[in-house]
Design a protein around this motif. Structure first.
Motif, short mmCIF file in Angstrom:
data_model
loop_
_atom_site.label_atom_id
_atom_site.label_comp_id
_atom_site.label_asym_id
_atom_site.label_seq_id
_atom_site.Cartn_x
_atom_site.Cartn_y
_atom_site.Cartn_z
N LYS A 93 0.84 -1.14 0.14
CA LYS A 93 0.04 -0.03 0.01
C LYS A 93 0.82 1.31 0.03
O LYS A 93 0.35 2.46 0.46
N LEU A 94 1.94 1.16 -0.47
CA LEU A 94 3.00 2.41 -0.91
C LEU A 94 2.68 2.76 -2.12
O LEU A 94 2.12 1.76 -3.01
N LYS A 95 3.08 3.95 -2.62
CA LYS A 95 2.99 4.49 -3.92
C LYS A 95 4.15 4.15 -4.84
O LYS A 95 5.28 4.92 -4.50
N PRO A 96 3.85 3.26 -5.73
CA PRO A 96 5.15 3.38 -6.70
C PRO A 96 5.32 4.37 -7.54
O PRO A 96 4.42 5.07 -8.10
N VAL A 97 6.59 5.24 -7.78
CA VAL A 97 6.69 6.19 -8.60
C VAL A 97 7.73 5.77 -9.66
O VAL A 97 8.94 5.57 -9.27
N ILE A 98 7.34 5.42 -10.68
CA ILE A 98 7.82 4.78 -11.75
C ILE A 98 8.71 5.93 -12.37
O ILE A 98 8.23 6.90 -13.09
N VAL A 99 10.13 5.75 -12.80
CA VAL A 99 10.87 6.60 -13.54
C VAL A 99 11.48 5.93 -14.66
O VAL A 99 11.90 4.71 -14.73
N ASP A 100 11.99 6.68 -15.78
CA ASP A 100 12.54 6.21 -17.04
C ASP A 100 14.12 5.87 -16.64
O ASP A 100 14.64 6.27 -15.73
N VAL A 101 14.56 5.34 -17.71
CA VAL A 101 16.15 4.54 -17.43
C VAL A 101 16.93 5.09 -18.47
O VAL A 101 16.51 6.00 -19.46
N ASP A 102 18.10 4.95 -18.24
CA ASP A 102 19.22 5.52 -18.91
C ASP A 102 19.53 4.90 -20.45
O ASP A 102 19.10 3.64 -20.45
N PRO A 103 19.34 5.45 -21.68
CA PRO A 103 19.42 4.86 -22.96
C PRO A 103 20.46 4.03 -23.05
O PRO A 103 20.62 2.93 -23.92
#
Ligand code: PLP
Length: 364
Positions: A93-103
């Motif tokens: 019940k935590l909030k995932p904060v999804i971020v992009d990755v290095d190309p």
């Protein structure tokens, strides 16, 4: 993709003896091999504590539980990973904060992490994807002075070394907690499920032990709600044998990767793996980018009897389970263009030649 049988045959005597010892003792749960293996892995990693558990997903879940987060607290994770990394965040019940990755390295994009931090951010879970470390140095400087923990997901990079001139050490030992998996195909793979948590903090180690053991330090006395997650004695006995070969396995994988690099660079639209300056690579996967030709290349290789895998065909933000909004152009690009080639400790030069020649034929 892997040759676990060939690898087993090379150490059959040692593994069979280790299994027989467990069978003879019948100490199937928490047998002495578990403590022995955790001690051996801690020495190998130069870490203070290694706590075994049932699998890598549990390791991540228990690690988050040990941080005492509150519902709605935010945990940042990369978009381009296996679901376990993000799943456990939502499960608690935590909030995932999804971020992009290095190309280039495909690991978490630290600029995006910086932008994603809010007052509610409590943890970051970088993933040491395919066998090289994420930019832990940069992440540590981002969280410096803030109450944000870093949990390393080192399921794919056990044995890799980080060194940026200021911080150095084995993957999984560099932050508050490291989590790993002994899934059979991993670099240190068991003959079933297994996982471990790594920490240098005595207090955290105690919590991890307790949470993995129904929240109990003393049998039948439960201080908190925990889970039942144990590293199986048979698996620990097998892992004790295989740990002796882990560095040898990494060398074999590096050698195979170098051979692929030499044979594949310059062919068609292929980009061979890029290794960041602050890490080495243990090549859990050998993954190339090949632009819009990926799916047709995969089909062609399949027709020629060459197995390949796509890690990962759908990034986390696009999964039905998450449906996150944001700028994920790199992981979108990667999920459409990467392909992983056979990579294991028993790979032979003729096998690699066949794979490389077939790829060359495809692009010619
Ligand atoms: C990056 C990553 N994290 C976590 C896991 C989960 O490990 P397990 O399958 O042991 O639960 C895996 C395993 O595939 C993984 O690759």
């Amino acid at each position: 993709m892997v040759d676990l049988h060939g690898q087993y045959l090379k150490m059959k005597k040692e593994v069979d003896a280790a299994i027989q010892q467990v069978l003879d003792s019948t100490a199937f749960i928490n047998g002495p091999q578990v403590k022995e293996f955790c001690g051996n892995l801690a020495s190998y990693l130069n870490a203070k504590h290694v706590i075994g558990c049932a699998n890598g997903t549990d390791a991540l879940q228990i690690a988050l539980m040990a941080l005492d987060l509150q519902p709605g607290d935010e945990v940042i994770s990369p978009d381009f990973t296996f679901i376990a990394t993000v799943e456990v965040i939502s499960l608690l019940k935590l909030k995932p904060v999804i971020v992009d990755v290095d190309p280039d390295t495909f690991t978490i994009n630290t600029d995006q992490v910086r932008k994603a931090i809010t007052k509610k951010t409590r943890a970051i879970i970088p993933v040491h994807l395919y066998g090289q470390c994420a930019n832990i140095g940069e992440l540590k400087s981002i969280v410096a002075g803030q109450k944000i923990a870093i949990i390393e997901d080192t399921a794919q990079a056990l044995g890799a070394n980080f060194n940026n001139g200021k911080i150095s050490g084995k993957a999984g030992t560099l932050c508050e907690i490291g989590c790993t998996s002994f899934f059979p195909s991993k670099n240190l793979g068991a003959y079933g499920d297994g996982g471990a948590m790594i920490t240098n903090d005595d207090g955290i180690a105690e919590r991890l032990h307790s949470i993995a053991n129904h929240g109990a330090k003393v049998k039948y006395y439960h201080d908190e709600i925990g889970v039942n997650s144990r590293l199986d004695t048979l698996q620990a006995a097998i892992l004790n044998v295989k740990l002796r070969y882990l560095d040898q396995y990494a060398s074999a994988r590096r050698k195979a990767a170098e051979y692929y690099n030499n044979r594949l660079s310059g062919i068609g639209k292929i980009t061979t793996p890029v290794i960041a300056t602050y890490t080495d690579h243990v090549f859990h996967q050998y993954t190339i980018k090949c632009g819009d030709k990926r799916d047709s290349l995969k089909k062609y290789l399949q027709e020629k009897g060459i197995p390949t895998m796509i890690y990962y065909p759908l990034p986390m933000h696009a999964q039905k389970a998450f449906q996150a909004k944001g700028d994920f152009r790199v992981s979108d690009m990667l999920s459409g263009s990467v392909i992983s080639l056979p990579m294991h400790t028993e790979l032979t030069t003729p096998e690699q030649d066949y794979i490389c020649n077939t790829i060359k034929d495809f692009f010619s």
